[in-house]
Design a protein around this motif. Structure first.
Motif: not given
Ligand code: ZN
Length: 245
Positions: A2-13, A22-28, A204-208
């Motif tokens: 699984k690949t997580a694509f994160l965009s436009d974070i814009h300094a929002n910590l 969430d990305v870690r929880r979903r096991d990307a 979240l792109y899940d190839e399988e």
């Protein structure tokens, strides 16, 4: 994988932190940043350091570009854009700016190509809002999958084997990937969603499984807006976050 694509974070910590959990929880297994790590928001340095640490690949967004290269191109920027760039340039040191300057405009990742705006002309950061603009991007996309950000609106287009471009059918928040069809996916925005939903968004792109989904993650918007107002950033930039516009 699984690949997580994160965009436009814009300094929002606050938004980035909940998205990374969430990305870690979903096991990307892989994280790709689609650009605009800085700009608009109050915590550019912390977001840049987190992304440099967590992302396997990153591309350059227009706000990253303005921040890293500065100069004459800063003239004529809209007030809320210019203000976010000024906050970023104040908080980043030369080593951070070098890290931004080193980011490519586009990058390949397996069967995906990743770019902040559009492959039509990545350096001038055109938007993909319409099917016509998606067609201009697809003309340069040789991979099955393309991932972009920039508009802060999660959505998807497809190009079928005959070359017909259309909006891709997203059902219950999930897009089923079909063989022989190429896709262009906008990952939405982690730090400043503009689709009317204030929750942080990524793709979240899940190839399988052959799916793309757009998880939405609530975060403490007030932490970010308070930090922006404390820095004297424009109220317009701060207030839009709770509305998701
Ligand atoms: Zn952006």
């Amino acid at each position: 994988m699984k690949t997580a694509f994160l965009s436009d974070i814009h300094a929002n910590l606050a938004a980035l932190e909940v998205v990374l959990s969430d990305v870690r929880r979903r096991d990307a297994g892989r994280i790709v940043c689609l650009g605009d790590i800085v700009g608009y928001g109050p915590r550019p340095m912390e977001c840049l350091e987190l992304i440099l640490d967590a992302a396997d690949l990153s591309v350059l967004g227009n706000h990253d570009y303005y921040t890293a290269f500065g100069g004459r191109m800063l003239r004529g920027l809209r007030e809320d854009v210019a203000d976010g760039i000024a906050v970023a340039r104040n908080s980043l040191d030369e080593h951070h700016l070098d890290a931004l300057r080193a980011l490519p405009l586009s990058v390949r990742c397996g069967d995906c190509v990743c770019v902040h705006s559009s492959l039509q002309d990545p350096q001038s950061f055109p938007y993909v809002h319409t099917t016509r603009e998606a067609r201009e991007h697809f003309a340069a996309q040789t991979t099955p999958m393309g991932f972009i950000g920039h508009s802060h609106v999660p959505r998807a287009w497809q190009a079928d084997a005959a070359g017909t471009i259309a909006k891709a059918p997203v059902e219950k928040g999930s897009l089923a990937i079909r063989p022989g069809v190429r896709y262009l996916i906008n990952a939405g925005s982690v730090g400043q969603p503009r689709d009317g939903d204030p929750r942080a968004c990524y793709a979240l792109y899940d190839e399988e499984a052959g799916t793309v989904t757009w998880p939405r993650v609530p975060y403490d918007v007030k932490t970010t807006t308070d930090a922006m107002l404390a820095l004297g950033m424009p109220a317009f930039s701060a207030n839009r976050l709770s509305k998701g516009i």
